[in-house]
Design a protein around this motif. Structure first.
Motif, mmCIF file in Angstrom:
data_model
loop_
_atom_site.group_PDB
_atom_site.id
_atom_site.type_symbol
_atom_site.label_atom_id
_atom_site.label_comp_id
_atom_site.label_asym_id
_atom_site.label_seq_id
_atom_site.Cartn_x
_atom_site.Cartn_y
_atom_site.Cartn_z
ATOM 1 N N LEU A 295 0.831 -1.203 0.000
ATOM 2 C CA LEU A 295 0.000 0.000 0.000
ATOM 3 C C LEU A 295 0.870 1.259 0.000
ATOM 4 O O LEU A 295 1.765 1.403 0.839
ATOM 5 N N PRO A 296 0.605 2.191 -0.920
ATOM 6 C CA PRO A 296 1.340 3.466 -0.897
ATOM 7 C C PRO A 296 0.913 4.309 0.298
ATOM 8 O O PRO A 296 -0.246 4.286 0.714
ATOM 9 N N SER A 297 1.866 5.043 0.853
ATOM 10 C CA SER A 297 1.579 5.915 1.991
ATOM 11 C C SER A 297 1.188 7.304 1.522
ATOM 12 O O SER A 297 1.692 7.786 0.500
ATOM 13 N N PRO A 298 0.315 7.999 2.254
ATOM 14 C CA PRO A 298 0.102 9.428 1.995
ATOM 15 C C PRO A 298 1.412 10.181 2.238
ATOM 16 O O PRO A 298 2.314 9.685 2.902
ATOM 17 N N LYS A 299 1.510 11.376 1.708
ATOM 18 C CA LYS A 299 2.706 12.185 1.925
ATOM 19 C C LYS A 299 2.805 12.607 3.392
ATOM 20 O O LYS A 299 1.820 13.014 3.999
ATOM 21 N N GLY A 300 4.002 12.515 3.948
ATOM 22 C CA GLY A 300 4.236 13.090 5.260
ATOM 23 C C GLY A 300 4.293 14.600 5.158
ATOM 24 O O GLY A 300 4.765 15.146 4.161
ATOM 25 N N ASN A 301 3.816 15.288 6.191
ATOM 26 C CA ASN A 301 3.814 16.759 6.108
ATOM 27 C C ASN A 301 3.629 17.374 7.489
ATOM 28 O O ASN A 301 2.515 17.498 7.987
ATOM 29 N N TYR A 302 4.730 17.803 8.103
ATOM 30 C CA TYR A 302 4.647 18.457 9.414
ATOM 31 C C TYR A 302 3.979 19.825 9.323
ATOM 32 O O TYR A 302 3.569 20.375 10.345
ATOM 33 N N LEU A 303 3.892 20.363 8.111
ATOM 34 C CA LEU A 303 3.241 21.659 7.950
ATOM 35 C C LEU A 303 1.765 21.582 8.374
ATOM 36 O O LEU A 303 1.176 22.597 8.758
ATOM 37 N N GLU A 304 1.185 20.390 8.333
ATOM 38 C CA GLU A 304 -0.198 20.206 8.780
ATOM 39 C C GLU A 304 -0.335 20.568 10.257
ATOM 40 O O GLU A 304 -1.366 21.104 10.682
ATOM 41 N N TYR A 305 0.704 20.255 11.029
ATOM 42 C CA TYR A 305 0.678 20.613 12.451
ATOM 43 C C TYR A 305 0.617 22.137 12.604
ATOM 44 O O TYR A 305 -0.204 22.670 13.373
ATOM 45 N N PHE A 306 1.482 22.849 11.875
ATOM 46 C CA PHE A 306 1.518 24.305 11.992
ATOM 47 C C PHE A 306 0.254 24.948 11.443
ATOM 48 O O PHE A 306 -0.196 25.973 11.952
ATOM 49 N N ASP A 307 -0.338 24.337 10.406
ATOM 50 C CA ASP A 307 -1.652 24.794 9.938
ATOM 51 C C ASP A 307 -2.655 24.759 11.085
ATOM 52 O O ASP A 307 -3.436 25.692 11.289
ATOM 53 N N GLY A 308 -2.634 23.631 11.828
ATOM 54 C CA GLY A 308 -3.576 23.468 12.932
ATOM 55 C C GLY A 308 -3.366 24.474 14.046
ATOM 56 O O GLY A 308 -4.329 25.009 14.612
ATOM 57 N N VAL A 309 -2.100 24.751 14.368
ATOM 58 C CA VAL A 309 -1.796 25.744 15.410
ATOM 59 C C VAL A 309 -2.253 27.122 14.963
ATOM 60 O O VAL A 309 -2.834 27.885 15.753
ATOM 61 N N HIS A 310 -2.014 27.452 13.703
ATOM 62 C CA HIS A 310 -2.442 28.763 13.207
ATOM 63 C C HIS A 310 -3.957 28.918 13.304
ATOM 64 O O HIS A 310 -4.463 29.952 13.766
ATOM 65 N N LYS A 311 -4.695 27.898 12.895
ATOM 66 C CA LYS A 311 -6.152 27.959 12.962
ATOM 67 C C LYS A 311 -6.633 28.073 14.404
ATOM 68 O O LYS A 311 -7.608 28.771 14.696
ATOM 69 N N ALA A 312 -5.932 27.390 15.315
ATOM 70 C CA ALA A 312 -6.315 27.458 16.727
ATOM 71 C C ALA A 312 -6.161 28.873 17.268
ATOM 72 O O ALA A 312 -7.020 29.373 18.008
ATOM 73 N N ILE A 313 -5.070 29.539 16.911
ATOM 74 C CA ILE A 313 -4.833 30.901 17.389
ATOM 75 C C ILE A 313 -5.744 31.902 16.671
ATOM 76 O O ILE A 313 -6.315 32.802 17.288
ATOM 77 N N ALA A 314 -5.889 31.732 15.360
ATOM 78 C CA ALA A 314 -6.620 32.714 14.555
ATOM 79 C C ALA A 314 -8.129 32.576 14.652
ATOM 80 O O ALA A 314 -8.857 33.572 14.596
ATOM 81 N N THR A 315 -8.616 31.357 14.811
ATOM 82 C CA THR A 315 -10.074 31.128 14.750
ATOM 83 C C THR A 315 -10.643 30.403 15.957
ATOM 84 O O THR A 315 -11.857 30.226 16.042
ATOM 85 N N GLY A 316 -9.780 29.943 16.871
ATOM 86 C CA GLY A 316 -10.288 29.209 18.025
ATOM 87 C C GLY A 316 -10.543 27.744 17.761
ATOM 88 O O GLY A 316 -11.164 27.048 18.582
ATOM 89 N N ALA A 317 -10.067 27.221 16.629
ATOM 90 C CA ALA A 317 -10.214 25.798 16.310
ATOM 91 C C ALA A 317 -9.404 24.959 17.298
ATOM 92 O O ALA A 317 -8.482 25.470 17.947
ATOM 93 N N PRO A 318 -9.715 23.673 17.438
ATOM 94 C CA PRO A 318 -8.929 22.813 18.334
ATOM 95 C C PRO A 318 -7.475 22.724 17.877
ATOM 96 O O PRO A 318 -7.194 22.741 16.675
ATOM 97 N N VAL A 319 -6.552 22.615 18.829
ATOM 98 C CA VAL A 319 -5.143 22.469 18.473
ATOM 99 C C VAL A 319 -4.905 21.077 17.887
ATOM 100 O O VAL A 319 -5.638 20.134 18.193
ATOM 101 N N PRO A 320 -3.882 20.919 17.040
ATOM 102 C CA PRO A 320 -3.640 19.632 16.394
ATOM 103 C C PRO A 320 -3.163 18.541 17.342
ATOM 104 O O PRO A 320 -3.356 17.361 17.079
ATOM 105 N N VAL A 321 -2.505 18.928 18.431
ATOM 106 C CA VAL A 321 -2.137 17.976 19.494
ATOM 107 C C VAL A 321 -2.588 18.583 20.809
ATOM 108 O O VAL A 321 -2.064 19.611 21.249
#
Length: 350
Positions: A295-321
Protein backbone atom coordinates in the motif's frame (compact mmCIF):
# COMPACT_ATOMS: atom_id res chain seq x y z
CA UNK A 1 -5.82 38.67 4.71
CA UNK A 2 -4.46 35.78 6.79
CA UNK A 3 -3.46 36.66 10.34
CA UNK A 4 0.34 36.83 10.69
CA UNK A 5 1.51 35.40 14.02
CA UNK A 6 4.92 36.64 15.15
CA UNK A 7 6.82 33.68 16.55
CA UNK A 8 9.92 33.18 18.67
CA UNK A 9 11.95 29.98 19.11
CA UNK A 10 13.70 29.33 22.43
CA UNK A 11 16.66 27.42 20.96
CA UNK A 12 18.30 27.05 17.55
CA UNK A 13 19.84 23.62 17.96
CA UNK A 14 18.68 20.73 15.76
CA UNK A 15 15.08 21.06 16.95
CA UNK A 16 14.87 24.74 16.10
CA UNK A 17 17.01 24.59 12.96
CA UNK A 18 15.37 21.47 11.46
CA UNK A 19 11.91 20.92 12.94
CA UNK A 20 10.53 24.40 13.65
CA UNK A 21 12.15 27.34 11.87
CA UNK A 22 11.67 26.04 8.29
CA UNK A 23 7.94 25.44 8.79
CA UNK A 24 7.34 28.76 10.54
CA UNK A 25 9.31 30.49 7.77
CA UNK A 26 7.37 29.00 4.83
CA UNK A 27 3.91 29.13 6.41
CA UNK A 28 2.16 32.33 5.27
CA UNK A 29 0.42 32.71 8.64
CA UNK A 30 3.61 32.91 10.72
CA UNK A 31 6.57 35.27 10.88
CA UNK A 32 9.79 33.92 12.40
CA UNK A 33 10.91 37.07 14.18
CA UNK A 34 12.87 36.02 17.30
CA UNK A 35 15.24 33.32 18.48
CA UNK A 36 17.47 32.62 21.48
CA UNK A 37 21.15 32.00 20.66
CA UNK A 38 23.63 32.67 23.44
CA UNK A 39 26.81 32.75 21.34
CA UNK A 40 26.30 31.89 17.68
CA UNK A 41 24.05 33.82 15.30
CA UNK A 42 23.33 30.86 13.00
CA UNK A 43 19.65 31.68 12.61
CA UNK A 44 20.39 35.11 11.15
CA UNK A 45 22.56 33.57 8.45
CA UNK A 46 19.51 31.77 7.07
CA UNK A 47 16.78 34.15 8.24
CA UNK A 48 18.30 37.67 8.15
CA UNK A 49 15.22 39.38 9.62
CA UNK A 50 15.13 37.35 12.83
CA UNK A 51 16.10 39.11 16.06
CA UNK A 52 18.53 37.25 18.32
CA UNK A 53 18.13 37.28 22.10
CA UNK A 54 20.66 36.11 24.67
CA UNK A 55 18.12 34.37 26.91
CA UNK A 56 14.59 33.03 26.97
CA UNK A 57 13.72 35.54 29.68
CA UNK A 58 14.85 38.42 27.46
CA UNK A 59 12.90 37.13 24.45
CA UNK A 60 9.71 36.78 26.49
CA UNK A 61 9.83 40.52 27.15
CA UNK A 62 9.29 41.14 23.41
CA UNK A 63 5.71 42.41 23.41
CA UNK A 64 5.31 41.79 19.67
CA UNK A 65 5.65 38.01 20.03
CA UNK A 66 2.37 36.09 20.08
CA UNK A 67 3.69 32.52 19.87
CA UNK A 68 6.72 30.93 21.53
CA UNK A 69 8.22 27.53 20.71
CA UNK A 70 9.73 25.90 23.82
CA UNK A 71 12.34 23.50 22.40
CA UNK A 72 14.97 23.64 25.12
CA UNK A 73 16.25 20.56 27.06
CA UNK A 74 13.44 18.40 28.41
CA UNK A 75 13.90 19.30 32.06
CA UNK A 76 13.35 23.00 31.24
CA UNK A 77 10.07 22.58 29.30
CA UNK A 78 7.86 23.16 32.32
CA UNK A 79 9.76 26.25 33.51
CA UNK A 80 9.92 27.98 30.14
CA UNK A 81 6.41 27.05 29.00
CA UNK A 82 5.03 28.40 32.27
CA UNK A 83 7.01 31.63 31.90
CA UNK A 84 5.80 32.05 28.31
CA UNK A 85 2.15 31.52 29.29
CA UNK A 86 2.51 33.94 32.18
CA UNK A 87 3.91 36.46 29.68
CA UNK A 88 0.71 36.10 27.65
CA UNK A 89 2.17 34.08 24.79
CA UNK A 90 0.64 31.11 22.97
CA UNK A 91 2.97 28.13 23.31
CA UNK A 92 4.18 25.12 21.34
CA UNK A 93 6.20 22.74 23.54
CA UNK A 94 8.59 20.27 21.92
CA UNK A 95 7.96 16.68 22.95
CA UNK A 96 8.14 15.32 25.62
CA UNK A 97 5.70 17.85 27.07
CA UNK A 98 7.15 17.84 30.59
CA UNK A 99 9.11 15.49 32.83
CA UNK A 100 6.18 14.89 35.21
CA UNK A 101 2.51 14.53 34.27
CA UNK A 102 1.52 16.86 37.13
CA UNK A 103 3.58 19.63 35.49
CA UNK A 104 1.74 19.10 32.21
CA UNK A 105 -1.61 19.26 33.95
CA UNK A 106 -0.61 22.53 35.63
CA UNK A 107 0.44 24.09 32.31
CA UNK A 108 -2.80 22.93 30.67
CA UNK A 109 -4.85 24.59 33.40
CA UNK A 110 -2.75 27.78 33.22
CA UNK A 111 -3.23 28.09 29.45
CA UNK A 112 -6.96 27.54 29.79
CA UNK A 113 -7.26 30.15 32.55
CA UNK A 114 -5.51 32.73 30.35
CA UNK A 115 -7.34 31.82 27.14
CA UNK A 116 -4.07 30.92 25.42
CA UNK A 117 -3.29 28.18 22.91
CA UNK A 118 -1.02 25.41 24.20
CA UNK A 119 0.04 22.46 22.06
CA UNK A 120 2.81 19.84 22.04
CA UNK A 121 4.88 19.04 18.97
CA UNK A 122 4.21 15.34 18.50
CA UNK A 123 5.21 15.66 14.86
CA UNK A 124 5.46 11.92 14.18
CA UNK A 125 1.67 11.83 13.87
CA UNK A 126 2.29 13.54 10.52
CA UNK A 127 4.84 11.03 9.19
CA UNK A 128 3.94 9.19 5.99
CA UNK A 129 4.43 5.80 7.63
CA UNK A 130 2.14 6.54 10.57
CA UNK A 131 -0.52 7.97 8.25
CA UNK A 132 -0.84 4.66 6.36
CA UNK A 133 -0.71 2.71 9.63
CA UNK A 134 -3.62 4.76 10.97
CA UNK A 135 -5.57 4.23 7.75
CA UNK A 136 -5.11 0.45 7.84
CA UNK A 137 -6.03 0.16 11.53
CA UNK A 138 -9.14 2.31 11.08
CA UNK A 139 -10.22 0.38 7.98
CA UNK A 140 -10.80 -2.81 9.99
CA UNK A 141 -9.04 -4.85 7.28
CA UNK A 142 -7.03 -6.74 9.91
CA UNK A 143 -10.08 -7.74 11.94
CA UNK A 144 -9.90 -7.66 15.73
CA UNK A 145 -6.34 -6.65 16.58
CA UNK A 146 -4.47 -9.02 18.87
CA UNK A 147 -0.86 -7.84 18.71
CA UNK A 148 0.94 -4.65 17.70
CA UNK A 149 4.63 -3.78 17.78
CA UNK A 150 6.23 -0.40 17.08
CA UNK A 151 10.00 0.10 16.98
CA UNK A 152 12.29 3.12 16.85
CA UNK A 153 15.79 1.65 16.65
CA UNK A 154 19.23 3.10 15.95
CA UNK A 155 22.81 1.91 15.75
CA UNK A 156 25.10 4.27 17.60
CA UNK A 157 27.49 3.15 20.32
CA UNK A 158 29.08 6.58 20.72
CA UNK A 159 27.40 9.17 22.88
CA UNK A 160 25.61 12.17 21.40
CA UNK A 161 27.51 15.46 21.13
CA UNK A 162 24.44 17.02 22.76
CA UNK A 163 25.63 16.78 26.36
CA UNK A 164 22.19 17.52 27.83
CA UNK A 165 20.94 14.29 26.24
CA UNK A 166 23.69 12.16 27.75
CA UNK A 167 23.66 13.57 31.29
CA UNK A 168 21.65 11.91 34.03
CA UNK A 169 19.03 14.62 34.46
CA UNK A 170 15.23 14.47 34.78
CA UNK A 171 13.65 13.68 31.42
CA UNK A 172 16.79 12.40 29.68
CA UNK A 173 17.18 8.99 28.09
CA UNK A 174 15.69 6.95 25.30
CA UNK A 175 12.21 6.51 26.75
CA UNK A 176 11.56 10.23 27.11
CA UNK A 177 13.27 11.01 23.79
CA UNK A 178 12.24 8.39 21.22
CA UNK A 179 9.73 6.63 23.46
CA UNK A 180 7.47 9.67 23.63
CA UNK A 181 6.91 9.30 19.86
CA UNK A 182 6.02 5.62 20.15
CA UNK A 183 3.75 6.08 23.16
CA UNK A 184 1.90 8.93 21.45
CA UNK A 185 1.36 6.86 18.32
CA UNK A 186 0.10 3.89 20.34
CA UNK A 187 -2.31 6.10 22.29
CA UNK A 188 -3.57 7.66 19.06
CA UNK A 189 -4.32 4.22 17.67
CA UNK A 190 -5.63 2.42 20.72
CA UNK A 191 -6.27 4.84 23.60
CA UNK A 192 -5.06 4.47 27.19
CA UNK A 193 -4.17 0.90 28.22
CA UNK A 194 -5.25 -0.87 31.38
CA UNK A 195 -1.70 -1.60 32.53
CA UNK A 196 1.97 -1.35 31.53
CA UNK A 197 5.02 -3.58 31.89
CA UNK A 198 8.48 -2.25 31.01
CA UNK A 199 12.15 -3.18 30.93
CA UNK A 200 14.35 -0.05 30.72
CA UNK A 201 18.13 -0.49 30.53
CA UNK A 202 21.50 1.11 29.77
CA UNK A 203 23.41 -0.94 27.16
CA UNK A 204 26.05 1.36 25.62
CA UNK A 205 29.44 1.13 27.32
CA UNK A 206 29.81 4.79 28.32
CA UNK A 207 26.15 5.72 28.72
CA UNK A 208 24.58 6.97 31.96
CA UNK A 209 21.06 7.34 30.50
CA UNK A 210 18.66 4.65 29.35
CA UNK A 211 19.23 3.64 25.72
CA UNK A 212 17.05 0.52 25.54
CA UNK A 213 13.47 -0.12 26.47
CA UNK A 214 10.74 -2.65 25.91
CA UNK A 215 7.28 -1.57 26.98
CA UNK A 216 4.10 -3.64 26.83
CA UNK A 217 0.71 -1.92 26.97
CA UNK A 218 -2.14 -4.16 28.09
CA UNK A 219 -5.62 -3.80 26.61
CA UNK A 220 -8.57 -6.21 26.80
CA UNK A 221 -7.55 -8.58 23.99
CA UNK A 222 -4.69 -6.56 22.53
CA UNK A 223 -1.03 -6.30 23.52
CA UNK A 224 1.01 -3.39 22.19
CA UNK A 225 4.79 -3.71 22.41
CA UNK A 226 6.97 -0.59 22.04
CA UNK A 227 10.73 -1.03 21.62
CA UNK A 228 13.80 1.09 21.14
CA UNK A 229 17.43 0.01 21.10
CA UNK A 230 20.47 2.13 20.23
CA UNK A 231 22.48 -0.93 19.13
CA UNK A 232 20.41 -2.37 16.29
CA UNK A 233 22.46 -2.52 13.10
CA UNK A 234 19.80 -4.38 11.08
CA UNK A 235 16.38 -3.22 12.30
CA UNK A 236 13.12 -5.08 12.00
CA UNK A 237 10.12 -3.38 10.36
CA UNK A 238 9.05 -0.49 12.57
CA UNK A 239 5.35 -1.33 12.50
CA UNK A 240 3.89 -4.82 12.87
CA UNK A 241 0.17 -5.39 13.39
CA UNK A 242 -1.62 -8.73 13.58
CA UNK A 243 -5.38 -9.30 13.76
CA UNK A 244 -7.86 -12.12 13.29
CA UNK A 245 -8.05 -11.46 9.53
CA UNK A 246 -4.53 -10.46 8.65
CA UNK A 247 -1.30 -8.54 9.17
CA UNK A 248 0.24 -5.22 8.18
CA UNK A 249 4.02 -4.72 8.14
CA UNK A 250 5.67 -1.34 7.53
CA UNK A 251 9.09 0.31 7.69
CA UNK A 252 9.72 3.72 9.25
CA UNK A 253 10.27 5.59 6.00
CA UNK A 254 9.17 9.22 6.31
CA UNK A 255 11.54 11.38 4.27
CA UNK A 256 10.98 14.79 5.86
CA UNK A 257 13.82 14.76 8.40
CA UNK A 258 16.38 13.74 5.76
CA UNK A 259 15.11 16.41 3.37
CA UNK A 260 15.36 19.05 6.11
CA UNK A 261 18.89 17.91 6.99
CA UNK A 262 19.81 18.40 3.33
CA UNK A 263 18.73 22.04 3.67
CA UNK A 264 15.48 21.71 1.70
CA UNK A 265 12.46 23.74 2.70
CA UNK A 266 8.98 22.27 3.30
CA UNK A 267 7.07 21.97 0.06
CA UNK A 268 10.15 21.15 -2.03
CA UNK A 269 9.53 18.73 -4.95
CA UNK A 270 8.81 15.25 -3.64
CA UNK A 271 8.24 16.52 -0.11
CA UNK A 272 7.25 13.69 2.26
CA UNK A 273 6.93 11.08 -0.51
CA UNK A 274 8.04 7.52 0.22
CA UNK A 275 9.80 5.35 -2.36
CA UNK A 276 7.81 2.39 -3.66
CA UNK A 277 10.27 0.02 -1.95
CA UNK A 278 9.07 1.36 1.44
CA UNK A 279 5.37 0.67 0.94
CA UNK A 280 3.68 -1.33 3.69
CA UNK A 281 2.57 -4.94 3.18
CA UNK A 282 -1.09 -5.79 3.82
CA UNK A 283 -1.83 -9.53 3.97
CA UNK A 284 -5.46 -10.18 4.81
CA UNK A 285 -8.75 -11.60 3.60
CA UNK A 286 -11.73 -9.75 2.10
CA UNK A 287 -14.99 -11.38 1.02
CA UNK A 288 -13.40 -14.83 1.21
CA UNK A 289 -10.44 -13.82 -0.96
CA UNK A 290 -6.86 -13.67 0.37
CA UNK A 291 -5.16 -10.37 -0.50
CA UNK A 292 -1.44 -9.67 -0.30
CA UNK A 293 -0.57 -6.20 -1.55
CA UNK A 294 1.74 -3.26 -0.93
CA UNK A 295 0.00 0.00 0.00
CA UNK A 296 1.34 3.47 -0.90
CA UNK A 297 1.58 5.91 1.99
CA UNK A 298 0.10 9.43 1.99
CA UNK A 299 2.71 12.18 1.92
CA UNK A 300 4.24 13.09 5.26
CA UNK A 301 3.81 16.76 6.11
CA UNK A 302 4.65 18.46 9.41
CA UNK A 303 3.24 21.66 7.95
CA UNK A 304 -0.20 20.21 8.78
CA UNK A 305 0.68 20.61 12.45
CA UNK A 306 1.52 24.30 11.99
CA UNK A 307 -1.65 24.79 9.94
CA UNK A 308 -3.58 23.47 12.93
CA UNK A 309 -1.80 25.74 15.41
CA UNK A 310 -2.44 28.76 13.21
CA UNK A 311 -6.15 27.96 12.96
CA UNK A 312 -6.31 27.46 16.73
CA UNK A 313 -4.83 30.90 17.39
CA UNK A 314 -6.62 32.71 14.56
CA UNK A 315 -10.07 31.13 14.75
CA UNK A 316 -10.29 29.21 18.02
CA UNK A 317 -10.21 25.80 16.31
CA UNK A 318 -8.93 22.81 18.33
CA UNK A 319 -5.14 22.47 18.47
CA UNK A 320 -3.64 19.63 16.39
CA UNK A 321 -2.14 17.98 19.49
CA UNK A 322 -4.11 18.45 22.67
CA UNK A 323 -2.06 19.00 25.85
CA UNK A 324 -4.18 16.32 27.54
CA UNK A 325 -2.88 13.79 24.99
CA UNK A 326 0.70 14.83 25.75
CA UNK A 327 0.06 14.51 29.51
CA UNK A 328 -1.12 10.94 28.91
CA UNK A 329 2.16 10.19 27.14
CA UNK A 330 4.07 11.30 30.24
CA UNK A 331 1.72 9.30 32.45
CA UNK A 332 2.58 6.15 30.50
CA UNK A 333 6.31 6.92 30.71
CA UNK A 334 6.04 7.41 34.48
CA UNK A 335 4.19 4.10 34.79
CA UNK A 336 6.84 2.39 32.65
CA UNK A 337 9.67 3.56 34.92
CA UNK A 338 7.72 2.36 37.96
CA UNK A 339 7.18 -1.02 36.29
CA UNK A 340 10.83 -1.44 35.33
CA UNK A 341 11.95 -0.57 38.85
CA UNK A 342 9.44 -2.92 40.51
CA UNK A 343 9.75 -5.68 37.93
CA UNK A 344 6.00 -6.05 37.59
CA UNK A 345 2.94 -5.00 35.62
CA UNK A 346 1.57 -1.67 36.89
CA UNK A 347 -2.05 -0.55 36.40
CA UNK A 348 -2.48 2.77 34.59
CA UNK A 349 -4.28 5.57 36.39
CA UNK A 350 -7.01 6.98 34.15
Amino acid sequence: MEKIIKTGICSYGMSGHIFHAPFIHVHPGFAFTAVVERSKHSAQQRYPDVKVYASVEEMLQDASLELVVVNTPNYTHYEYAKAALQAGKHVIVEKPFTVASAEGEELTALAKSKGLVLSVYHNRRFDSDFKIVRQVIQSGDLGDLLEAEIHYDRFKEELSYKKHKETSLPGTGCLYDLGSHLVDQALQLFGMPDAVWADIRIIRKESVVDDYFELVMYYDKLRVRLKSNYLVREPLPSYQFHGRKGSFIKTKADTQENMLLQGLMPGAPGWGEEGIHEWGLLHTEKDGKVIRQYLPSPKGNYLEYFDGVHKAIATGAPVPVQPADAVNVIRIIETAFASSKAGQVIPVKK
